[in-house]
Scaffold this motif. Sequence first.
Motif, PDB file in Angstrom:
ATOM      1  N   THR A 146     -16.268  -7.690 -11.665  1.00 39.95           N
ATOM      2  CA  THR A 146     -17.150  -7.052 -11.011  1.00 39.95           C
ATOM      3  C   THR A 146     -15.752  -5.718 -10.544  1.00 39.95           C
ATOM      4  O   THR A 146     -14.833  -5.937 -10.538  1.00 39.95           O
ATOM      5  N   THR A 147     -16.622  -4.182  -9.924  1.00 39.24           N
ATOM      6  CA  THR A 147     -15.702  -3.372  -9.669  1.00 39.24           C
ATOM      7  C   THR A 147     -16.421  -2.504  -8.311  1.00 39.24           C
ATOM      8  O   THR A 147     -17.348  -2.692  -8.168  1.00 39.24           O
ATOM      9  N   LEU A 148     -15.598  -2.477  -7.802  1.00 43.91           N
ATOM     10  CA  LEU A 148     -15.625  -1.545  -5.375  1.00 43.91           C
ATOM     11  C   LEU A 148     -16.282  -1.032  -6.207  1.00 43.91           C
ATOM     12  O   LEU A 148     -16.297  -0.350  -4.289  1.00 43.91           O
ATOM     13  N   GLY A 149     -16.863  -0.004  -6.836  1.00 46.17           N
ATOM     14  CA  GLY A 149     -16.857   1.876  -6.506  1.00 46.17           C
ATOM     15  C   GLY A 149     -15.771   2.516  -6.606  1.00 46.17           C
ATOM     16  O   GLY A 149     -14.481   1.454  -6.307  1.00 46.17           O
ATOM     17  N   ARG A 150     -15.979   3.857  -7.266  1.00 46.83           N
ATOM     18  CA  ARG A 150     -14.934   3.891  -6.810  1.00 46.83           C
ATOM     19  C   ARG A 150     -14.159   4.707  -5.873  1.00 46.83           C
ATOM     20  O   ARG A 150     -14.619   5.107  -4.803  1.00 46.83           O
ATOM     21  N   GLY A 151     -12.657   4.368  -5.813  1.00 44.54           N
ATOM     22  CA  GLY A 151     -11.578   4.597  -4.492  1.00 44.54           C
ATOM     23  C   GLY A 151     -11.662   3.419  -4.061  1.00 44.54           C
ATOM     24  O   GLY A 151     -10.921   3.019  -3.266  1.00 44.54           O
ATOM     25  N   GLY A 152     -12.561   2.016  -5.217  1.00 40.97           N
ATOM     26  CA  GLY A 152     -11.979   0.924  -4.438  1.00 40.97           C
ATOM     27  C   GLY A 152     -10.603   0.431  -4.408  1.00 40.97           C
ATOM     28  O   GLY A 152     -10.457  -1.074  -3.834  1.00 40.97           O
ATOM     29  N   SER A 153      -9.650   0.870  -4.931  1.00 37.96           N
ATOM     30  CA  SER A 153      -8.317   0.274  -4.643  1.00 37.96           C
ATOM     31  C   SER A 153      -8.435  -0.284  -3.623  1.00 37.96           C
ATOM     32  O   SER A 153      -7.261  -0.449  -2.695  1.00 37.96           O
ATOM     33  N   ASP A 154      -7.756   0.897  -2.174  1.00 36.70           N
ATOM     34  CA  ASP A 154      -8.040   0.900  -1.245  1.00 36.70           C
ATOM     35  C   ASP A 154      -8.618  -0.107  -0.511  1.00 36.70           C
ATOM     36  O   ASP A 154      -7.866  -0.400   0.413  1.00 36.70           O
ATOM     37  N   THR A 155     -10.149  -0.686  -0.695  1.00 39.66           N
ATOM     38  CA  THR A 155     -10.190  -1.719  -0.259  1.00 39.66           C
ATOM     39  C   THR A 155      -8.805  -2.420  -0.390  1.00 39.66           C
ATOM     40  O   THR A 155      -9.698  -4.202   0.060  1.00 39.66           O
ATOM     41  N   THR A 156      -9.637  -3.122  -2.064  1.00 42.36           N
ATOM     42  CA  THR A 156      -8.503  -4.035  -2.470  1.00 42.36           C
ATOM     43  C   THR A 156      -7.232  -4.379  -1.480  1.00 42.36           C
ATOM     44  O   THR A 156      -7.179  -4.704  -0.904  1.00 42.36           O
ATOM     45  N   GLY A 157      -6.483  -2.947  -1.225  1.00 40.45           N
ATOM     46  CA  GLY A 157      -4.724  -3.008  -0.541  1.00 40.45           C
ATOM     47  C   GLY A 157      -5.924  -3.185   1.009  1.00 40.45           C
ATOM     48  O   GLY A 157      -5.005  -4.598   1.502  1.00 40.45           O
ATOM     49  N   CYS A 169      -0.460  -2.289   6.045  1.00 39.34           N
ATOM     50  CA  CYS A 169      -1.310  -2.043   4.869  1.00 39.34           C
ATOM     51  C   CYS A 169      -0.634  -0.532   4.359  1.00 39.34           C
ATOM     52  O   CYS A 169      -1.197   0.416   5.664  1.00 39.34           O
ATOM     53  N   GLN A 170       0.126  -0.168   3.935  1.00 42.20           N
ATOM     54  CA  GLN A 170       0.354   1.327   3.703  1.00 42.20           C
ATOM     55  C   GLN A 170      -0.326   1.827   1.773  1.00 42.20           C
ATOM     56  O   GLN A 170      -0.272   1.390   2.132  1.00 42.20           O
ATOM     57  N   ILE A 171      -1.159   2.705   1.997  1.00 42.45           N
ATOM     58  CA  ILE A 171      -1.457   3.879   1.237  1.00 42.45           C
ATOM     59  C   ILE A 171      -1.124   4.823   0.889  1.00 42.45           C
ATOM     60  O   ILE A 171      -0.844   6.077   1.488  1.00 42.45           O
ATOM     61  N   TYR A 172      -0.533   4.431  -0.077  1.00 43.80           N
ATOM     62  CA  TYR A 172      -0.012   5.752  -1.356  1.00 43.80           C
ATOM     63  C   TYR A 172       0.111   6.383  -1.876  1.00 43.80           C
ATOM     64  O   TYR A 172      -0.855   6.024  -2.254  1.00 43.80           O
ATOM     65  N   THR A 173       0.030   8.013  -0.784  1.00 44.58           N
ATOM     66  CA  THR A 173      -1.205   8.616  -2.286  1.00 44.58           C
ATOM     67  C   THR A 173      -0.556   9.994  -2.944  1.00 44.58           C
ATOM     68  O   THR A 173       0.478  10.174  -2.680  1.00 44.58           O
ATOM     69  N   ASP A 174      -0.949  11.479  -3.426  1.00 45.87           N
ATOM     70  CA  ASP A 174      -0.603  11.949  -3.407  1.00 45.87           C
ATOM     71  C   ASP A 174      -0.050  13.712  -2.770  1.00 45.87           C
ATOM     72  O   ASP A 174      -0.315  14.554  -2.532  1.00 45.87           O
ATOM     73  N   VAL A 175      -0.734  12.796  -0.853  1.00 39.80           N
ATOM     74  CA  VAL A 175      -0.315  13.570  -0.126  1.00 39.80           C
ATOM     75  C   VAL A 175       0.314  12.762   1.523  1.00 39.80           C
ATOM     76  O   VAL A 175      -0.128  11.390   1.027  1.00 39.80           O
ATOM     77  N   ASP A 176       0.933  13.636   2.069  1.00 39.73           N
ATOM     78  CA  ASP A 176       1.145  12.662   3.199  1.00 39.73           C
ATOM     79  C   ASP A 176       1.028  12.034   4.304  1.00 39.73           C
ATOM     80  O   ASP A 176       1.416  12.377   5.163  1.00 39.73           O
ATOM     81  N   GLY A 177      -0.211  12.383   4.301  1.00 42.09           N
ATOM     82  CA  GLY A 177      -1.710  11.368   5.420  1.00 42.09           C
ATOM     83  C   GLY A 177      -2.746  12.049   4.989  1.00 42.09           C
ATOM     84  O   GLY A 177      -3.059  13.200   4.451  1.00 42.09           O
ATOM     85  N   VAL A 178      -3.320  11.676   6.749  1.00 46.10           N
ATOM     86  CA  VAL A 178      -4.888  12.137   6.155  1.00 46.10           C
ATOM     87  C   VAL A 178      -4.210  13.838   7.642  1.00 46.10           C
ATOM     88  O   VAL A 178      -3.666  14.016   8.143  1.00 46.10           O
ATOM     89  N   TYR A 179      -5.403  14.762   6.564  1.00 43.91           N
ATOM     90  CA  TYR A 179      -5.117  15.875   6.956  1.00 43.91           C
ATOM     91  C   TYR A 179      -6.318  16.855   8.161  1.00 43.91           C
ATOM     92  O   TYR A 179      -7.422  15.821   7.989  1.00 43.91           O
ATOM     93  N   THR A 180      -6.160  17.536   8.503  1.00 43.72           N
ATOM     94  CA  THR A 180      -7.742  18.138   9.206  1.00 43.72           C
ATOM     95  C   THR A 180      -8.766  18.227   8.897  1.00 43.72           C
ATOM     96  O   THR A 180      -9.360  17.923   8.873  1.00 43.72           O
ATOM     97  N   VAL A 210      -9.681  10.760   0.312  1.00 47.45           N
ATOM     98  CA  VAL A 210      -8.635  10.172   0.898  1.00 47.45           C
ATOM     99  C   VAL A 210      -8.258   8.679   1.184  1.00 47.45           C
ATOM    100  O   VAL A 210      -7.188   7.879   0.750  1.00 47.45           O
ATOM    101  N   LEU A 211      -9.393   8.226   1.847  1.00 46.26           N
ATOM    102  CA  LEU A 211     -10.142   6.522   2.016  1.00 46.26           C
ATOM    103  C   LEU A 211     -10.875   6.157   1.518  1.00 46.26           C
ATOM    104  O   LEU A 211     -12.099   6.476   1.763  1.00 46.26           O
ATOM    105  N   GLN A 212     -11.407   5.099   1.036  1.00 40.36           N
ATOM    106  CA  GLN A 212     -12.308   4.514   1.014  1.00 40.36           C
ATOM    107  C   GLN A 212     -13.163   3.751   2.011  1.00 40.36           C
ATOM    108  O   GLN A 212     -12.603   3.487   2.355  1.00 40.36           O
ATOM    109  N   ILE A 213     -14.596   4.416   1.552  1.00 39.28           N
ATOM    110  CA  ILE A 213     -14.741   3.972   3.190  1.00 39.28           C
ATOM    111  C   ILE A 213     -15.271   3.010   3.728  1.00 39.28           C
ATOM    112  O   ILE A 213     -14.674   2.226   4.493  1.00 39.28           O
TER     113      ILE A 213
END
Length: 413
Positions: A146-157, A169-180, A210-213
């Motif tokens: 099964t797969t968890l929906g787009r962006g689902g690797s965040d949820t696995t983590g 739990c550290q979510i590494y992505t292509d921006v350096d954090g959550v922005y306004t 930036v994070l899957q719900i």
Amino acid sequence: MALIVQKYGGTSVGDPERIKNVARRIARFRSMGHQVVVVVSAMSGETNRLIALAKSIQDNPDPRELDVMLSTGEQVTIALLAMALKELGLKAKSYTGSQVRIVTDNAHTKARILSIDEDNIRTALNEGQVVVVAGFQGVDENGNITTLGRGGSDTTGVALAAALRADECQIYTDVDGVYTTDPRIVPEARRLETITFEEMLELASLGSKVLQIRSVEFAGKYKVKLRVLSSFDEGGDGTLITFEDDDKMEKAIISGIAFNRDEAKITVLGVPDKPGIAYQILGPVAEANIDVDMIIQNVGADGTTDFTFTVHRNEYAKAIGILKNVQAHIGAREISGDEKIAKVSVVGVGMRSHVGIASAMFRTLAEEGINIQMISTSEIKISVVIDEKYLELAVRVLHKAFNLEQGGSPLLV
Ligand code: ADP
Ligand code: ASP
Ligand code: MG
């Protein structure tokens, strides 16, 4: 010694150099004595490529077979990363979702995690291995992938961090954090040092990818310490998702702006204005497992009314088809729709104690001549549906109006 779960998204593992870079970062955490479990996504573009490939055979790919196929994206990355770690002299072992045993329900392409068997991971960690797990995938009770929906690797983590009771739990992505707001749309957007879990949940559910719900839901339920960081920068603190509303001296009323281009609007015109009509319209839509988001029913005139709601764009054609089938039975004059809409939302826990945010939002949009088609509110958010072509303009002017680049002081209200 801490146990850390790190998740790296598609861009962060987009080519061999980047995978080696990720391996070097993991090596540094190992050299500090930490145990590391790594979750990786498919290399960037790979999941889209696989979906297009499937659609070249079947317009609506069979969900079970699609999952068999999509899971290969992540399977490639875990092997490559484990190889890169071994090249650096570390012990590493890769695991697919089914090898860990991440058990999900059987809702192919949008499955939910039901349980995680942590034994294999614990054993490997105790042997000094870096454990590399494929994101976005699991198996149902009958062993189907099964797969968890787009962006689902965040949820696995986050789910692994919860199951292992990891320290962070550290979510590494292509921006350096959550922005306004999405910094790709508004370059003046500001990184938030912290954001409350509640606000992050709203932003994620309203379209900030930036994070899957579901990852945020998991973090909230299991109190996982969750941080979003850049895989390209060194040493930044990123954004920490906090549980308590910390008592900053000047708390911003608005924390961020989210937007979503994935919805479509459907209007059922000229239906009899009588009890049960909403059920007659939305009942068949719900039975087809189509989620409905915003709903408006106009004030009736001459015994009839209009009923408007939004659904995911992928399900627009299906929903229209269902309604056309029941149109005569409902007694509706016409079914119409618009796929070119967008939803813009302002989010902030400070809204609870401040009035006037909605009117400030509406005034700002009016000054730009942007028509509001639908509105919905909750305690900590206001969402509007507008014509898609004004989306970026709307986000930029709202970001400015609420002074978000400077800390969100409520100049406008
Ligand atoms: P990954 O492949 O690492 O999972 P995603 O593309 O899923 O990365 O998520 C990161 C992207 O989310 C960023 O590149 C950015 O464009 C987008 N984004 C949307 N809203 C925000 C926000 N409020 N803060 C940061 N990034 C955001
Ligand atoms: N590879 C999957 C996707 O593109 C899962 C993820 O990246 O989180 O949606
Ligand atoms: Mg993502």
